[in-house]
Design an enzyme around this catalytic site. Structure first.
Site, mmCIF file in Angstrom:
data_model
loop_
_atom_site.group_PDB
_atom_site.id
_atom_site.type_symbol
_atom_site.label_atom_id
_atom_site.label_comp_id
_atom_site.label_asym_id
_atom_site.label_seq_id
_atom_site.Cartn_x
_atom_site.Cartn_y
_atom_site.Cartn_z
ATOM 1 N N ASN A 11 -3.878 -3.172 7.067
ATOM 2 C CA ASN A 11 -3.738 -4.313 6.174
ATOM 3 C C ASN A 11 -2.262 -4.443 5.800
ATOM 4 O OD1 ASN A 11 -3.986 -6.341 4.288
ATOM 5 N ND2 ASN A 11 -4.913 -5.047 2.713
ATOM 6 N N CYS B 172 15.174 10.105 -1.317
ATOM 7 C CA CYS B 172 16.524 10.502 -0.909
ATOM 8 C C CYS B 172 17.382 10.830 -2.123
ATOM 9 C CB CYS B 172 17.177 9.396 -0.084
ATOM 10 S SG CYS B 172 17.387 7.828 -0.976
#
Length: 297
Positions: free
Chosen positions: A206, A254
């Site tokens: 989806n 990160c």
């Protein structure tokens, strides 16, 4: 901690700027002084092969060199009309066959050759348009995806929600394993690439264009969420996710400080930090990717 297989030559994407004399390079640290670069120690070998032959572009225009380890693609970026005209002319003159360049584009739009870069991660072949993000360290990204898939499969979720999904680096392998997946991504090129990849791989996913940062509790059914937000993290999103009490949350970051901040409310809300692993994606720097798994008590 997962170390990079390569200490040098690991970056599969670099963006360089043309200097006043038409040579490609970088700005020196903390200045706007142009430094010509004929060989970049951290760039992939495929990129360094062509660097000495890429001169003559308009000053201050940039070129992103993107490789999958075998093929090379160039995407030029320019702002002013004269600069765009000069950059287009330069790109049109390149001998793609001689240089081994798959295709060139400007500001994300194909000019010549192939308009996207194929990248195989595990057994999934992704299509990557010039504006679509992918991890710079190809070898370590393979390990990252493998680890995430192992963690998620072990949790046996009924439905996976992938926020900040990109082109499906993390979620398409899960769909390939037969898990129902919903991807939310705001970048239209990334969703377009994911649509093509799912069609070619015959995956049921989806796909939705939307701002993952505006996710609200109840928007989608899921019992395991994956987050891979930008450097600022996802504090508001995490709060909304926790309201629905998913069984697990996998968070790729990160930025360790943003990750720590976003995990605190989960730890106070009955979740435990089941696992955390660092991936040294950017050797020679202090930056790394951290993958954390939260599990509800």
């Amino acid at each position: 901690t997962q170390s990079s297989p390569k200490e040098r030559g690991y970056r599969a994407r670099v963006r360089m700027r043309f200097g006043p004399q038409g040579s490609l390079g970088y700005h020196q640290i903390g200045t706007h002084t142009h430094l010509t670069v004929h060989h970049c120690p951290i760039a992939h070998d495929k990129i360094n092969e062509v660097l000495p032959h890429l001169a003559g572009g308009p000053s201050d225009a940039t070129v992103e060199l993107r490789t999958n380890g075998k093929d090379l693609q160039l995407d030029g970026r320019a702002s002013s009309k004269p600069q765009r005209r000069a950059l287009r002319e330069w790109l049109s003159r390149l001998d793609l066959d001689r240089l081994g360049i798959l295709g060139v584009s400007m500001n994300g739009k194909r000019i010549r050759g192939q308009g996207h870069l194929p990248l195989t991660v595990g057994s999934i072949e992704h299509r990557l348009s010039p504006g679509t993000f992918y991890q710079v360290n190809l070898e370590l990204n393979e390990r990252l995806v493998e680890r995430l898939v192992d963690w998620v499969i072990a949790r046996e979720p009924a439905h996976v929600l992938d926020l900040y999904a990109g082109a499906g680096n993390l979620s398409l392998p899960l769909a390939q394993q037969g898990l129902p997946v919903t991807m939310i991504e705001s970048g239209k090129s990334a969703i377009s690439d994911a649509t093509e990849s799912t069609r070619r791989e015959n995956l049921q996913v989806n796909l939705q264009v939307g701002d993952a940062g505006r996710y609200q509790a109840g928007d989608h059914f899921f019992d395991l969420a994956i987050l891979d937000p930008p450097r600022a993290g996802a504090p508001g999103v995490m709060a909304q996710l926790l309201m629905t009490r998913p069984s697990s949350v996998a968070y790729l970051s990160c930025n360790p400080s943003a990750l720590a901040r976003d995990l605190k409310p989960a730890l106070r809300s009955g979740y435990r930090l089941e696992a955390v692993e660092l991936f040294d994606m950017f050797t020679q720097t202090s930056h790394a990717e951290a993958l954390a798994l939260l599990v509800r008590h």
